[in-house]
Design a protein around this motif. Structure first.
Motif, mmCIF file in Angstrom:
data_model
loop_
_atom_site.group_PDB
_atom_site.id
_atom_site.type_symbol
_atom_site.label_atom_id
_atom_site.label_comp_id
_atom_site.label_asym_id
_atom_site.label_seq_id
_atom_site.Cartn_x
_atom_site.Cartn_y
_atom_site.Cartn_z
ATOM 1 N N MET A 260 42.236 28.332 42.161
ATOM 2 C CA MET A 260 41.522 29.613 42.204
ATOM 3 C C MET A 260 40.852 29.924 43.526
ATOM 4 O O MET A 260 40.247 30.988 43.682
ATOM 5 N N GLY A 261 40.937 29.006 44.484
ATOM 6 C CA GLY A 261 40.254 29.209 45.751
ATOM 7 C C GLY A 261 38.872 28.572 45.730
ATOM 8 O O GLY A 261 38.265 28.413 44.659
ATOM 9 N N LEU A 262 38.354 28.223 46.904
ATOM 10 C CA LEU A 262 37.092 27.489 46.988
ATOM 11 C C LEU A 262 35.917 28.296 46.439
ATOM 12 O O LEU A 262 35.127 27.792 45.638
ATOM 13 N N GLU A 263 35.783 29.546 46.848
ATOM 14 C CA GLU A 263 34.636 30.348 46.406
ATOM 15 C C GLU A 263 34.657 30.570 44.898
ATOM 16 O O GLU A 263 33.619 30.502 44.233
ATOM 17 N N ALA A 264 35.829 30.844 44.345
ATOM 18 C CA ALA A 264 35.932 31.050 42.897
ATOM 19 C C ALA A 264 35.630 29.764 42.153
ATOM 20 O O ALA A 264 35.016 29.779 41.074
ATOM 21 N N ALA A 265 36.032 28.618 42.714
ATOM 22 C CA ALA A 265 35.735 27.330 42.092
ATOM 23 C C ALA A 265 34.229 27.071 42.095
ATOM 24 O O ALA A 265 33.661 26.572 41.112
ATOM 25 N N GLN A 266 33.574 27.409 43.195
ATOM 26 C CA GLN A 266 32.115 27.250 43.268
ATOM 27 C C GLN A 266 31.417 28.150 42.250
ATOM 28 O O GLN A 266 30.439 27.749 41.611
ATOM 29 N N ALA A 267 31.921 29.374 42.082
ATOM 30 C CA ALA A 267 31.354 30.295 41.087
ATOM 31 C C ALA A 267 31.584 29.766 39.678
ATOM 32 O O ALA A 267 30.712 29.903 38.804
ATOM 33 N N TYR A 268 32.721 29.140 39.442
ATOM 34 C CA TYR A 268 33.018 28.597 38.119
ATOM 35 C C TYR A 268 32.109 27.413 37.806
ATOM 36 O O TYR A 268 31.637 27.259 36.676
#
Length: 303
Positions: A260-268
């Motif tokens: 999902m990409g780094l930023e989306a993973a951090q948001a998850y």
């Protein structure tokens, strides 16, 4: 490097000190020949975050009537299983890692055959500890509680192995989020949930709504732990992690940042953190203060 002294200021420090002595006591209770004894000590005693024992202690702190011996044995048993899994996970036939907790992995230090056997015996020792009288100072723990703890740990151990198989099968592939979560709910989340539930059964009846609330908490934090691990493999370095950074990308492993990409993973990871905290809202803040502190730390950890 992730060691006891390096992270002594965070909420896991007290648990690290408690479990370190209990692990030594438990290991000394077994007659193990050399070089297996040294390999087992290498696998167990070289530090680490000790998240699972900390979750055991913090869950038991919800109510002051927890049986201390049952909780201490559960903490040792869950860490033995975790350490066995790492010794096997690092083997050349698995992830083939050379570094763990800033030290040579067990098979590098003692050979593949001895590392394999160290994992084997740690698994057996975990269940022996649960059924023992180690740390008993008062009345014996009820047999029904011991049985529940053994069932929880056995089920989680099986799920962990299933998750490892699925993880290996997913290397070099681009699996979807449902498949990825199936991997890590088993591989990582099962033992984290077991740590919480093995302590929970010492203070709550099976019909108490606290049990599903704690299960919900544990499942969320277990998945968040793995998401954060995937993120740190990219954003941290080998010296900080105590293991080889960037290994996931080297072997083309299926991870949350890759999906999902780094930023989306951090948001998850943050979303899962909120789910965990919502589950803890069932309890008084003072009851779950330790669990809350651990949860906050795990979200912001750097190793």
């Amino acid at each position: 490097m992730s060691t006891l002294t390096d992270i002594s200021v965070h909420p896991l420090s007290e648990a690290q000190q408690r479990i370190q002595q209990d692990l030594l006591t438990a290991l000394d209770a077994f007659a193990i020949p050399e070089p297996l004894k040294s390999a087992v000590h290498h696998a167990v005693m070289l530090g680490g975050k000790r998240v699972r024992p900390a979750l055991c202690y913090a869950t038991a702190a919800i109510q002051p009537n927890a049986n201390a011996a049952a909780v201490r044995r559960a903490a040792v048993a869950i860490e033995f299983i975790h350490c066995y899994s790492l010794a096997h996970d690092d083997l050349p036939c698995m992830d083939n890692d050379l570094l763990r907790r800033g030290q040579p992995t067990c098979h590098v230090a003692y050979g593949e055959d001895t590392a394999l056997l160290a994992g084997d015996i740690l698994q057996s020792m975990a269940f022996e500890i649960l059924g023992s009288r180690l740390f008993d100072q008062g009345p014996a723990v009820e047999a029904s509680i011991v049985l529940k703890q053994m069932q929880i740990l056995a089920t989680a151990s099986s799920k962990m192995v299933n998750g490892q198989v699925l993880d290996l099968q997913a290397e070099g592939k681009h699996v979807d989020q449902q498949a990825l979560e199936n991997i890590h709910t088993n591989k990582t989340g099962a033992l984290i949930s077991a740590a919480v539930l093995m302590a929970a059964v010492t203070i709550f009846e099976g019909t108490d709504i606290a049990i599903p609330k704690l299960r919900e908490f544990a499942q969320a934090i277990g998945l968040a732990f793995q998401v954060q691990d995937d993120i740190l493999d990219i954003t941290s370095d080998t010296a900080m992690l105590g293991k080889t950074a960037g290994k996931d990308q080297q072997v083309d492993k299926s991870t949350y940042p890759a999906l999902m990409g780094l930023e989306a993973a951090q948001a998850y990871a943050l979303e899962l953190h909120h789910q965990a905290m919502n589950a803890l809202a069932h309890f008084d803040e003072s009851q779950v203060a330790e669990l809350t502190n651990i949860t906050q730390f795990l979200l912001t950890r750097k190793a």
